[in-house]
Write an enzyme that holds these catalytic residues in place. Structure first.
Site, PDB file in Angstrom:
ATOM      1  N   ASN A 157       0.888  -1.093   0.116  1.00  0.00           N
ATOM      2  CA  ASN A 157      -0.100   0.060   0.180  1.00  0.00           C
ATOM      3  C   ASN A 157       0.915   1.277  -0.011  1.00  0.00           C
ATOM      4  O   ASN A 157       2.221   0.968  -0.049  1.00  0.00           O
ATOM      5  CB  ASN A 157      -0.749   0.029   1.001  1.00  0.00           C
ATOM      6  CG  ASN A 157      -2.203   0.400   0.783  1.00  0.00           C
ATOM      7  OD1 ASN A 157      -2.385   1.620   0.218  1.00  0.00           O
ATOM      8  ND2 ASN A 157      -3.488   0.034   1.534  1.00  0.00           N
TER       9      ASN A 157
ATOM     10  N   GLY B 284      -0.243  -1.573   8.589  1.00  0.00           N
ATOM     11  CA  GLY B 284       0.355  -0.131   8.456  1.00  0.00           C
ATOM     12  C   GLY B 284       1.209   0.126   9.456  1.00  0.00           C
ATOM     13  O   GLY B 284       0.946  -0.044  10.584  1.00  0.00           O
TER      14      GLY B 284
ATOM     15  N   HIS C 212      24.193  -0.015  11.562  1.00  0.00           N
ATOM     16  CA  HIS C 212      25.523   0.758  11.948  1.00  0.00           C
ATOM     17  C   HIS C 212      26.050   0.102  12.918  1.00  0.00           C
ATOM     18  O   HIS C 212      25.611  -0.735  13.764  1.00  0.00           O
ATOM     19  CB  HIS C 212      25.167   2.186  12.087  1.00  0.00           C
ATOM     20  CG  HIS C 212      24.138   3.081  11.036  1.00  0.00           C
ATOM     21  ND1 HIS C 212      25.018   3.447   9.992  1.00  0.00           N
ATOM     22  CD2 HIS C 212      23.001   3.178  10.861  1.00  0.00           C
ATOM     23  CE1 HIS C 212      24.232   3.835   9.112  1.00  0.00           C
ATOM     24  NE2 HIS C 212      22.931   3.660   9.810  1.00  0.00           N
TER      25      HIS C 212
END
Length: 187
Positions: A84, A141, A114
């Site tokens: 989406n 989402g 990192h």
């Protein structure tokens, strides 16, 4: 292929300011820009541009613009993939999605990481660890999938979850950090 790109693709620490890698990111950024500028009716153009952007694209893959990625060529999506609006893939290492995967709006998948040591981090090196998502997975989402995570077949990641550990197959996970809420076979 230059040494820094070889190091990145091998999962070793690399220099992201290497000119070849900078050029690769610019190319991906341009491809994202072109893809994101398409109209909903331009399905053939979207398919062509997505195949230029991603390393592997299965049949019937749909990615709603806007989409962003670092390199693109490290992203692979299986058949019937759907992402989406507003998804982000930081793909210094492989990001592999199986078949029938659904991503809600704003899902972020990170392979780039990192060093923990501040002196090493200040030296500017980074590295990537892959993310693998099985078949028939639904990621809600605004969920975030972090480096080195594997999501098992049939799993569901709740909206807003931050996934820092592997997700077992056929489970629902949620929260920050994400934890198993239940098995899908349970009532």
């Amino acid at each position: 292929m230059g040494r820094e790109k070889e190091r990145m693709l091998a999962g070793e620490a690399y220099d992201p300011t290497d000119p070849e890698l900078v050029a690769d990111r610019r190319r991906a950024s341009d491809r994202c820009r072109r893809y994101n500028a398409t109209a909903p009716t331009e399905t053939d153009r979207r398919e062509r541009l997505l195949r230029e952007l991603f390393g592997e694209v299965g049949g019937d893959a749909v990615v709603e613009p806007p989409v962003r990625c670092d390199y693109g060529y490290n992203v692979g999506v299986g058949d019937a993939f759907f992402a989406n609006y507003g998804c982000v893939f930081l793909d210094a290492a492989p990001v592999a999605f199986g078949e029938n995967c659904l991503l809600g709006p704003g899902v972020h998948v990170y392979t780039s990481t990192h060093p923990i040591d501040p002196d090493e981090r200040a030296a500017g090196r980074e590295f990537g660890d892959p993310v693998t998502v099985g078949d028939d997975v639904w990621i809600g989402g605004r969920a975030v999938i972090t480096p080195r995570v594997e999501v098992g077949d049939g799993a569901v990641v709740a909206a807003g979850a931050v996934v820092v550990d592997d997700v077992p197959a056929r489970t629902v996970v949620g929260g920050n950090p994400a934890e198993v809420i239940r098995r899908i076979d349970e009532k």
